[in-house]
Design a protein around this motif. Structure first.
Motif, PDB file in Angstrom:
ATOM      1  N   ASP A 136       7.255  -6.512   8.049  1.00  0.00           N
ATOM      2  CA  ASP A 136       6.429  -5.326   8.260  1.00  0.00           C
ATOM      3  C   ASP A 136       4.934  -5.633   8.131  1.00  0.00           C
ATOM      4  OD1 ASP A 136       8.709  -3.701   8.575  1.00  0.00           O
ATOM      5  OD2 ASP A 136       8.905  -3.515   6.396  1.00  0.00           O
ATOM      6  N   ALA A 137       4.570  -6.906   8.340  1.00  0.00           N
ATOM      7  CA  ALA A 137       3.182  -7.326   8.137  1.00  0.00           C
ATOM      8  C   ALA A 137       2.194  -6.557   9.005  1.00  0.00           C
ATOM      9  CB  ALA A 137       3.048  -8.826   8.398  1.00  0.00           C
ATOM     10  N   GLY A 138       2.626  -6.118  10.159  1.00  0.00           N
ATOM     11  CA  GLY A 138       1.727  -5.388  11.043  1.00  0.00           C
ATOM     12  C   GLY A 138       1.238  -4.078  10.469  1.00  0.00           C
ATOM     13  N   GLU A 139       1.931  -3.574   9.470  1.00  0.00           N
ATOM     14  CA  GLU A 139       1.551  -2.299   8.862  1.00  0.00           C
ATOM     15  C   GLU A 139       0.618  -2.476   7.661  1.00  0.00           C
ATOM     16  OE1 GLU A 139       5.065  -0.152   7.901  1.00  0.00           O
ATOM     17  OE2 GLU A 139       5.957  -0.399   9.887  1.00  0.00           O
ATOM     18  N   ALA A 140       0.411  -3.720   7.217  1.00  0.00           N
ATOM     19  CA  ALA A 140      -0.449  -3.959   6.057  1.00  0.00           C
ATOM     20  C   ALA A 140      -1.912  -3.708   6.431  1.00  0.00           C
ATOM     21  CB  ALA A 140      -0.273  -5.400   5.562  1.00  0.00           C
ATOM     22  N   PRO A 141      -2.684  -3.066   5.559  1.00  0.00           N
ATOM     23  CA  PRO A 141      -4.087  -2.751   5.888  1.00  0.00           C
ATOM     24  C   PRO A 141      -4.958  -4.001   5.937  1.00  0.00           C
ATOM     25  CG  PRO A 141      -3.598  -2.177   3.611  1.00  0.00           C
ATOM     26  CD  PRO A 141      -2.291  -2.551   4.233  1.00  0.00           C
ATOM     27  N   ASP A 142      -5.998  -3.975   6.750  1.00  0.00           N
ATOM     28  CA  ASP A 142      -6.934  -5.090   6.819  1.00  0.00           C
ATOM     29  C   ASP A 142      -7.737  -5.230   5.533  1.00  0.00           C
ATOM     30  OD1 ASP A 142      -6.164  -5.695   9.402  1.00  0.00           O
ATOM     31  OD2 ASP A 142      -7.716  -4.469  10.322  1.00  0.00           O
ATOM     32  N   PHE A 143      -7.965  -4.118   4.880  1.00  0.00           N
ATOM     33  CA  PHE A 143      -8.776  -4.120   3.657  1.00  0.00           C
ATOM     34  C   PHE A 143      -8.369  -2.919   2.824  1.00  0.00           C
ATOM     35  CE2 PHE A 143     -12.559  -2.998   1.169  1.00  0.00           C
ATOM     36  CZ  PHE A 143     -12.874  -4.230   0.601  1.00  0.00           C
ATOM     37  N   GLN A 144      -8.285  -3.120   1.510  1.00  0.00           N
ATOM     38  CA  GLN A 144      -7.937  -2.000   0.634  1.00  0.00           C
ATOM     39  C   GLN A 144      -8.608  -2.170  -0.725  1.00  0.00           C
ATOM     40  OE1 GLN A 144      -3.718  -1.996  -0.624  1.00  0.00           O
ATOM     41  NE2 GLN A 144      -3.502  -3.928   0.489  1.00  0.00           N
ATOM     42  N   VAL A 145      -9.196  -1.093  -1.191  1.00  0.00           N
ATOM     43  CA  VAL A 145      -9.786  -1.045  -2.527  1.00  0.00           C
ATOM     44  C   VAL A 145      -8.780  -0.380  -3.453  1.00  0.00           C
ATOM     45  CG1 VAL A 145     -11.677  -0.142  -3.926  1.00  0.00           C
ATOM     46  CG2 VAL A 145     -12.103  -0.891  -1.577  1.00  0.00           C
ATOM     47  N   TYR A 146      -8.591  -0.952  -4.632  1.00  0.00           N
ATOM     48  CA  TYR A 146      -7.638  -0.371  -5.574  1.00  0.00           C
ATOM     49  C   TYR A 146      -8.265  -0.336  -6.972  1.00  0.00           C
ATOM     50  CZ  TYR A 146      -6.489  -5.236  -6.927  1.00  0.00           C
ATOM     51  OH  TYR A 146      -6.549  -6.537  -7.361  1.00  0.00           O
ATOM     52  N   GLY A 147      -7.479   0.035  -7.954  1.00  0.00           N
ATOM     53  CA  GLY A 147      -8.022   0.177  -9.306  1.00  0.00           C
ATOM     54  C   GLY A 147      -8.974   1.348  -9.428  1.00  0.00           C
ATOM     55  N   LEU A 148      -8.713   2.420  -8.660  1.00  0.00           N
ATOM     56  CA  LEU A 148      -9.640   3.547  -8.617  1.00  0.00           C
ATOM     57  C   LEU A 148      -9.646   4.362  -9.908  1.00  0.00           C
ATOM     58  CD1 LEU A 148      -9.039   4.751  -4.946  1.00  0.00           C
ATOM     59  CD2 LEU A 148     -10.764   3.162  -5.814  1.00  0.00           C
ATOM     60  N   GLY A 149      -8.674   4.141 -10.765  1.00  0.00           N
ATOM     61  CA  GLY A 149      -8.686   4.792 -12.077  1.00  0.00           C
ATOM     62  C   GLY A 149      -9.605   4.103 -13.063  1.00  0.00           C
ATOM     63  N   LEU A 150     -10.247   3.004 -12.614  1.00  0.00           N
ATOM     64  CA  LEU A 150     -11.198   2.243 -13.430  1.00  0.00           C
ATOM     65  C   LEU A 150     -10.570   1.785 -14.746  1.00  0.00           C
ATOM     66  CD1 LEU A 150     -14.435   4.336 -12.802  1.00  0.00           C
ATOM     67  CD2 LEU A 150     -13.495   2.441 -11.461  1.00  0.00           C
ATOM     68  N   ALA A 151      -9.312   1.399 -14.659  1.00  0.00           N
ATOM     69  CA  ALA A 151      -8.580   0.938 -15.848  1.00  0.00           C
ATOM     70  C   ALA A 151      -7.831  -0.348 -15.545  1.00  0.00           C
ATOM     71  CB  ALA A 151      -7.614   2.019 -16.326  1.00  0.00           C
ATOM     72  N   HIS A 152      -8.382  -1.195 -14.669  1.00  0.00           N
ATOM     73  CA  HIS A 152      -7.711  -2.442 -14.315  1.00  0.00           C
ATOM     74  C   HIS A 152      -7.547  -3.318 -15.558  1.00  0.00           C
ATOM     75  CE1 HIS A 152      -6.950  -6.341 -12.390  1.00  0.00           C
ATOM     76  NE2 HIS A 152      -6.655  -5.663 -11.291  1.00  0.00           N
ATOM     77  N   LYS A 153      -6.429  -3.999 -15.633  1.00  0.00           N
ATOM     78  CA  LYS A 153      -6.120  -4.768 -16.851  1.00  0.00           C
ATOM     79  C   LYS A 153      -7.075  -5.927 -17.087  1.00  0.00           C
ATOM     80  CE  LYS A 153      -2.587  -7.805 -14.779  1.00  0.00           C
ATOM     81  NZ  LYS A 153      -1.174  -8.245 -14.895  1.00  0.00           N
ATOM     82  N   HIS A 154      -7.826  -6.340 -16.076  1.00  0.00           N
ATOM     83  CA  HIS A 154      -8.788  -7.429 -16.274  1.00  0.00           C
ATOM     84  C   HIS A 154     -10.070  -6.968 -16.969  1.00  0.00           C
ATOM     85  CE1 HIS A 154      -6.366 -10.254 -14.297  1.00  0.00           C
ATOM     86  NE2 HIS A 154      -6.796 -10.147 -13.058  1.00  0.00           N
TER      87      HIS A 154
END
Length: 310
Positions: free
Chosen positions: A164-182
């Motif tokens: 299903d690779a054709g459905e994967a987005p070209d770019f995506q921002v995540y961690g919008l809750g500003l609580a990424h474990k890093h």
């Protein structure tokens, strides 16, 4: 000299496979692996980890904690590639270039926590500047980074390389809750007194990272300019085999940052971009999220620990 026995727990994941590839053909160590039938058997895994010289944990956080807790042999050393122990006071942070004595601490340690991919770039840029007083520890910081999709592990790789690779987005921002474990890892090891904003993203390429941090001169001590920021970083990493700071001419010639330019290496390339008239600076780091951001760093730490045993 006898061969060191190295057990990679989780050797079928992205990081574990990369470590295997980097250790292929070496005659100073012997790799211990478990057959597929034994990989999820707690007794088999505990037996393997207690019989090796150095274990490398390439596991999710929960299983990594369980694996570390199963060690009863005091002679066993561990490198944990998960995020389970990166802020734990009893574990040595596995970024050898972080400060002058860090490589020695890693070499002597029994418990080493491999840095996260994004924190590798953020800490490399910020720690020397905070230590030198050029960036206040309470400076409001926003850290932006884009990684290849392999940073999301096997599920992300499957999403971009599977049927299903054709459905994967070209770019995506995540961690919008500003609580990424890093984020706590960056805060602790960059010696920040205020939590930074960290916003990660993935692009439609397999591996590589560009990480940037913007600075405003009005929020920095008087007299701080691009040259002082650059010189501080260059001084900290002078003589390093893995970390290089672009000089003024190299930085001026840069028209773009390619996240894939250091792929397949253990290199970390840093730069300070400046608009002195506007009082604005941009710190940048480019490296391979599977190299210096994961397997390359693990092998670098392994070599330090092996040398101390020789």
């Amino acid at each position: 000299m006898a061969q060191a026995l190295v057990f990679i727990d989780g050797d079928q994941g992205t990081t574990g496979l990369q470590i295997h590839e980097r250790l292929r053909g070496r005659d100073d160590l012997r790799l211990l692996t478990l057959p597929e039938s034994g990989r999820k058997d707690p007794a088999r895994r505990a037996e393997a980890i207690n019989s090796c010289d150095i274990a490398i944990l390439c596991l999710p956080d929960g299983p990594a904690r369980q694996a570390a807790a199963s060690i009863v042999n005091p002679a066993v050393s561990v490198i944990d590639a998960s995020s389970a122990h990166r802020t734990h006071p009893d574990w040595v942070y596995g970024f050898p270039e972080m400060e002058e004595e860090q490589a020695g601490r890693i070499a002597r340690a029994r418990r080493v926590s491999n840095p996260g991919c994004y924190p590798t770039g953020a800490v490399a840029l910020l720690r020397p500047l905070v230590d030198a007083g050029l960036v206040p520890s309470d400076c409001p910081l926003a850290i932006h980074a884009v990684s290849g999709y392999s940073g999301g592990g096997r599920a992300a790789v499957q999403a971009y390389e599977g049927p299903d690779a054709g459905e994967a987005p070209d770019f995506q921002v995540y961690g919008l809750g500003l609580a990424h474990k890093h984020t706590p890892e960056i805060e602790r090891h960059a010696r920040l007194s205020q939590r930074p904003v960290f916003l990660p993203s993935y692009g439609a390429f397999r591996q590589g990272i560009v990480l940037t941090i913007a600075l405003q001169a009005r929020l920095l001590p008087a007299g701080v300019n691009g040259a002082r920021l650059r010189d501080c970083l260059a001084s900290r990493y002078a003589g390093s085999r893995s970390v290089r700071v672009a000089d003024e001419a190299e930085t001026a010639a840069l028209e773009r940052l390619d996240p894939q330019s250091e792929n397949g290496t253990n290199n970390l390339r840093l730069a300070v971009h400046a608009n002195e008239a506007a009082g604005q600076f941009l710190l940048s780091a480019v490296f391979d999220n599977l190299g210096k951001g994961a397997s390359g760093a693990a092998v670098q730490n392994l070599d330090l620990m092996l040398a101390a045993r020789a």
